[in-house]
Design a protein around this motif. Structure first.
Motif, PDB file in Angstrom:
ATOM      1  N   ARG A   1      -5.195   8.814  -5.183  1.00 33.52           N
ATOM      2  CA  ARG A   1      -4.828   7.402  -5.033  1.00 33.52           C
ATOM      3  C   ARG A   1      -3.881   7.227  -3.851  1.00 33.52           C
ATOM      4  O   ARG A   1      -3.941   6.226  -3.131  1.00 33.52           O
ATOM      5  CB  ARG A   1      -4.185   6.902  -6.319  1.00 33.52           C
ATOM      6  N   GLY A   2      -3.007   8.205  -3.644  1.00 33.43           N
ATOM      7  CA  GLY A   2      -2.109   8.148  -2.493  1.00 33.43           C
ATOM      8  C   GLY A   2      -2.862   8.238  -1.175  1.00 33.43           C
ATOM      9  O   GLY A   2      -2.535   7.528  -0.215  1.00 33.43           O
ATOM     10  N   ILE A   3      -3.876   9.105  -1.119  1.00 35.44           N
ATOM     11  CA  ILE A   3      -4.709   9.205   0.084  1.00 35.44           C
ATOM     12  C   ILE A   3      -5.424   7.880   0.334  1.00 35.44           C
ATOM     13  O   ILE A   3      -5.523   7.399   1.475  1.00 35.44           O
ATOM     14  CB  ILE A   3      -5.714  10.355  -0.059  1.00 35.44           C
ATOM     15  N   SER A   4      -5.914   7.291  -0.742  1.00 31.93           N
ATOM     16  CA  SER A   4      -6.567   5.987  -0.632  1.00 31.93           C
ATOM     17  C   SER A   4      -5.619   4.944  -0.052  1.00 31.93           C
ATOM     18  O   SER A   4      -5.998   4.162   0.829  1.00 31.93           O
ATOM     19  CB  SER A   4      -7.057   5.540  -2.020  1.00 31.93           C
ATOM     20  N   ALA A   5      -4.368   4.959  -0.541  1.00 33.54           N
ATOM     21  CA  ALA A   5      -3.387   4.004  -0.025  1.00 33.54           C
ATOM     22  C   ALA A   5      -3.034   4.301   1.428  1.00 33.54           C
ATOM     23  O   ALA A   5      -2.777   3.382   2.213  1.00 33.54           O
ATOM     24  CB  ALA A   5      -2.134   4.035  -0.887  1.00 33.54           C
ATOM     25  N   THR A   6      -3.018   5.589   1.804  1.00 36.68           N
ATOM     26  CA  THR A   6      -2.739   5.951   3.202  1.00 36.68           C
ATOM     27  C   THR A   6      -3.801   5.377   4.136  1.00 36.68           C
ATOM     28  O   THR A   6      -3.492   4.856   5.216  1.00 36.68           O
ATOM     29  CB  THR A   6      -2.696   7.482   3.350  1.00 36.68           C
TER      30      THR A   6
ATOM     31  N   LEU B   1       0.821  -1.207   0.000  1.00 42.81           N
ATOM     32  CA  LEU B   1       0.000   0.000   0.000  1.00 42.81           C
ATOM     33  C   LEU B   1       0.858   1.260   0.000  1.00 42.81           C
ATOM     34  O   LEU B   1       0.446   2.293  -0.532  1.00 42.81           O
ATOM     35  CB  LEU B   1      -0.933  -0.012   1.212  1.00 42.81           C
ATOM     36  N   THR B   2       2.047   1.187   0.592  1.00 39.21           N
ATOM     37  CA  THR B   2       2.963   2.327   0.526  1.00 39.21           C
ATOM     38  C   THR B   2       3.387   2.578  -0.920  1.00 39.21           C
ATOM     39  O   THR B   2       3.500   3.735  -1.359  1.00 39.21           O
ATOM     40  CB  THR B   2       4.203   2.072   1.403  1.00 39.21           C
TER      41      THR B   2
ATOM     42  N   LYS C   1       1.518   1.820  -3.449  1.00 36.78           N
ATOM     43  CA  LYS C   1       0.326   2.409  -4.060  1.00 36.78           C
ATOM     44  C   LYS C   1       0.192   3.879  -3.698  1.00 36.78           C
ATOM     45  O   LYS C   1      -0.397   4.654  -4.459  1.00 36.78           O
ATOM     46  CB  LYS C   1      -0.931   1.659  -3.598  1.00 36.78           C
ATOM     47  N   LEU C   2       0.740   4.264  -2.567  1.00 38.09           N
ATOM     48  CA  LEU C   2       0.686   5.652  -2.129  1.00 38.09           C
ATOM     49  C   LEU C   2       1.651   6.524  -2.904  1.00 38.09           C
ATOM     50  O   LEU C   2       1.275   7.562  -3.458  1.00 38.09           O
ATOM     51  CB  LEU C   2       0.992   5.727  -0.628  1.00 38.09           C
TER      52      LEU C   2
END
Length: 541
Positions: free
Chosen positions: A359-364, A202-203, A205-206
């Motif tokens: 997308r980064g917020i989503s991964a966070t 996920l990082t 993906k962030l």
């Protein structure tokens, strides 16, 4: 070595339901025996494992984010190229996923490691080179149609090979090495390692979409493809060295590898003996001029003995088949920052760097799930964590449904991104819950095969998403895909609820719920009297 089954640690905060279910096997209690001996390995080796996994996932996440933008820029105003790529990628994994799992189970760790890293990185380099060529000469492509089609085919094939290689690496690291390394340790070690591995993914993906988005927005699409190709060229040697050091430094991995090779040798010997016996039967049958073939080798039985079908038979026999199916249904969705949603947001006028940040917020939020999951799992078990997480995801996606009724395009797009991002908390906790249930309740000899079939099933549903994207390729009709995705998430939640009821014989503790309701009513009544008693006193006066 004598193995014993270790009881899970006693947790005073758990419900007293365990006393009612002691006579039945529990899904939140591992069925695989764990060794008494504790493997000795150092923290730097785990760090090497995590860094190697990070480097491999970074390249895959950059490509996953960028390929939709490449395709929508090659053919604007249509999702056809993006959906076609998704169909090719998902179909390859759906068809070959079980075979990849069997291949990982058949060969040694070192062989799988080498083939995985070489094929994945080389495929991304080739795909990046094809993208550079098609973007550089895009204006001359209409006059050279054969070259245009050839480059598109090369991009699709290279991307599919890269995804199959990534699948092999995922099975090796997440379904095999993590479980082997945690054997003999406390149950919390496996949970922690699963959470860390998912946090790394996920990082990536962030940050990978953010980096790619900024390169695309402030430099060019071609520059992002060059960066992708160079990343894979530079990182492949470092990835191999890091993961090789993990294999050499942890004795448990070498011991597990020896067991795998022994099983593989026995299996091959049995198959060879069976084939030789069948040939003798056929020879005798021909000698006696028998008009009938042996019943044991009918066409149906030959079909059922195919490796692909055998893998699915192994999967269906597992106790965790319903959770696996529920997890797979979540892949039949456009409600993620995948190729179709990214291309649609680009068409709606959302800048690439904004999509990357979203997308980064989503991964966070997903990373936050990897911290919350171990806490919930230690208190209410992985089984019950799954039911709470899947329904919380469903609740957050209601905002996406509401966005389809908003006429303002930009407002609808931001509502869509908000709903998807917030739902990641439940999604990734549910993902971790199902993965850990599979690790705990699938035998070591079936682990890689089940992992391959699970990824194949997920790709089948992912493939259906892209097929729907081809059928509904107009970005203006994206709302139809949104509603379909929400219906399938609902079905996944219902399926997992059925699994919970089948295992626990209930979904909620009604007696405890009634106690909670009575407490709430009594507290409200007392609060009402505290607030309004002076008022009634003065009224009486």
């Amino acid at each position: 070595m004598i193995k014993i089954k270790k009881d899970p640690p006693i947790n005073k905060d758990r419900d007293d339901e365990e006393e009612e279910e002691e006579t039945e096997p529990r899904m939140d209690e591992p069925l695989i025996d764990q060794e008494v001996q504790t493997h000795s390995f150092s923290s730097p080796l785990l760090l090497n494992l995590y860094i190697g996994h990070f480097l491999a996932r970074w390249g895959a996440r950059m490509w996953e984010f960028s390929v939709g933008l490449y395709m929508i820029n090659v053919w604007p105003d249509s999702l056809l190229l993006a959906a076609t790529y998704g169909v090719v990628e998902s179909a390859s994994t759906a068809l070959l996923g079980p075979l990849v799992g069997q291949w990982v189970d058949k060969y040694s760790y070192v062989q799988v490691l080498r083939v995985w890293l070489l094929s994945q990185n080389l495929s991304f380099v080739v795909a990046g080179g094809a993208v550079i060529a098609i973007l550089t000469y895009i204006h001359s492509m209409p006059s050279n149609y054969a070259m245009f089609i050839s480059l598109l085919v090369l991009i699709n094939v290279s991307g599919a090979v890269a995804m199959l290689s990534t699948l092999a690496g995922t099975i090796l690291i997440e379904r095999e090495w993590v479980v082997v390394i945690s054997e003999g340790e406390s149950p919390g070690v496996l949970t922690k390692m699963n959470s860390t591995i998912r946090r790394i993914d996920l990082t990536c993906k962030l940050f990978a979409p953010v980096v790619s988005g900024f390169i695309i927005s402030f430099v060019s699409l071609t520059a992002s493809a060059v960066f992708l190709a160079l990343w894979n060229v530079v990182s492949v040697c470092l990835q191999y060295w890091l993961l090789w050091s993990v294999y050499n430094g942890i004795p448990g991995l070498r011991e597990a590898n020896d067991r795998r090779m022994s099983r593989s040798s026995i299996r091959e010997a049995d198959e060879s003996s069976s084939t030789h016996h069948e040939q003798e039967i056929l020879i005798l049958s021909d000698t006696n001029n028998s008009p009938q073939q042996p019943e044991s080798r009918t066409m149906i039985q030959k079909f059922l003995d195919l490796p692909y079908i055998t893998a699915w038979k192994v999967y269906i026999k597992q106790d965790v088949v319903l959770p696996g199916l529920a997890l797979a249904l979540l892949f039949f969705t456009v409600l993620s920052f995948g190729t179709l949603m990214t291309a649609t947001l680009e068409w709606q006028g959302i800048p690439a760097y904004v999509i990357g940040i979203a997308r980064g917020i989503s991964a966070t939020i997903g990373i936050a799930a990897t911290f919350m999951y171990p806490v919930l799992e230690s208190r209410i078990s992985s089984l019950r964590t799954g039911i709470w997480s899947i329904w919380s995801q469903w609740t957050c996606l209601l905002l996406c449904v509401a966005s389809t009724f908003v006429k303002d395009g930009l407002m609808s797009a931001y509502m869509l991104m908000t709903g998807v991002a917030s739902s990641r908390l439940g999604l990734w906790m549910f993902d971790l819950s199902v993965i850990q249930q599979m690790q705990d309740h699938v035998a070591e000899s079936d682990r890689c095969v089940v992992g391959g079939v699970q990824n194949s099933l997920q790709s089948v549903l992912d493939l259906m998403t892209y097929i729907m994207g081809i059928l509904i390729s107009n970005p203006q009709d994206f709302w139809k895909l949104t509603m379909l995705s929400f219906v399938l998430v609902t079905l996944a939640a219902i399926l997992y609820s059925v699994h919970i009821y089948r295992v626990r014989k209930h979904l909620l503790h009604l007696d405890k719920l009634l106690v909670l309701v009575k407490w709430y009513v009594r507290s409200s009544y007392d609060l009402f009297h505290v607030i309004y008693k002076p008022f009634f006193f003065f009224c009486d006066i």
